[in-house]
Design a protein around this motif. Structure first.
Motif: not given
Length: 325
Positions: A298, A113-115, A167, A143, A199, A201, A164-165, A118
């Protein structure tokens, strides 16, 4: 009649009413239409008038789902010794002690999971219909659950929701369902293994040595192809397919990019520049960096350009002064 009860261990009874007083000294035989695991006959008894015989059973949680079990009573005798006509209940009894199970799937295709992704979509599929699914039935680590996104299918066999993971995080995203989810009979869900996604982010930065020009002053001797090297160090491994953009600000067209490559495990980018003798002088030429992405995709955080080197390719000149005095 059938009494309700609560698992894992409980009792229920089946009662039969006869048309006349029966011999209470004779215990009739009650036979179910099929054997059901976890169901044990505890015995039966007559009421005071000898008109109603009640058979009691215990129920243990044997993880079964059996429908429409009937019971037949026979071998009862009235007070005059007459044998009863066998009777079978017209309404069957359902036994459901089977706990529902669930599988969890996501729309994340690369297990990271990235930007760019997300918000993760989840689909849960149940082995049998469940009564409901609310925010309190879902556990999330790493998240935040979007409670408004929860949709349980009309047939109760599946549901979807979004999470939503966090940030600026590398904490894994772990999502699971709790045993508070129950099937239509009230049996609790078998809690599955959590669905866990890696993850990243965190947005990379220019860090450590930062931007370094390997020659702090360019002169006539530095003119030529690839003579200026500029190194940029990042806070983490970067995507080698994405080269950063290096903006050298004002330099009088004396410097042009020749190429670049990643080193040090893709944490350092080394750019080569051609140097042209334009006969100019510039102090404090700045180097801006933008456009790079880390291995998770990202985008780098903004970087404020700093003075890194100077240019002096302007040749000195002399003037002749004649003193005629």
């Amino acid at each position: 009649g059938v009494q309700t009860c609560a698992l894992p261990i409980c009792q229920f009874s089946v009662s039969f009413r006869f048309s006349e007083p029966m011999d209470k000294g004779v215990i009739p035989t009650v036979t179910p239409s099929q054997e059901v695991a976890g169901i044990t006959a505890l015995g039966g008894s007559w009421d005071a008038q000898g008109r109603v015989f009640t058979q009691v059973y215990s129920v243990a949680d044997a993880d079964v789902d059996v429908r429409g079990v009937s019971a037949t009573i026979s071998l009862a005798r009235d007070v005059n010794g007459n044998l009863s006509v066998p009777y079978t209940t017209s309404v069957g009894i359902d036994f459901d002690t089977r706990n529902p199970t669930v599988s969890i799937a996501t729309n994340n295709t690369d297990n990271m999971v990235s930007d760019a992704d997300q918000v993760v979509g989840y689909r849960v599929t149940f082995s049998e219909p469940v009564k409901s699914l609310v925010a309190g039935d879902i556990s999330v680590d790493g998240g935040t659950l979007d409670a408004k996104s929860i949709v349980l299918a009309k047939d109760g066999l599946s549901a979807t929701f979004a999470v939503r993971a966090f940030d600026d995080s590398v904490t894994p995203l772990s999502v699971n369902l709790k045993s508070s989810v129950v099937d239509l009979a009230g049996n609790a869900l078998v809690v599955p293994k959590a669905a866990v996604l890696a993850v990243d982010t965190q947005n990379p930065t220019v860090s450590g040595p930062g931007v370094v020009a390997l020659d702090v002053l360019l002169s006539d001797a530095d003119a030529g192809a690839g003579k200026l090297k500029v190194e940029v160090t990042f806070s983490e491994a970067m995507d080698p397919k994405v080269s950063p953009v290096l903006d050298l600000g004002e330099h009088g067209n004396s410097v042009s990019l020749a190429g670049g490559s990643w080193t040090a495990g893709n944490t350092k980018y080394v750019a080569s520049f051609n140097v042209t003798d334009r006969g100019v002088t510039f102090e404090g030429v700045t180097v801006g960096v933008s456009g790079a992405k880390d291995a998770a995709g990202n985008a780098m955080q903004s970087y404020t350009a700093q003075p890194e080197f100077g240019i002096d390719t302007q040749n000195p000149s002399a003037s002749v002064v004649i003193d005629a005095s």
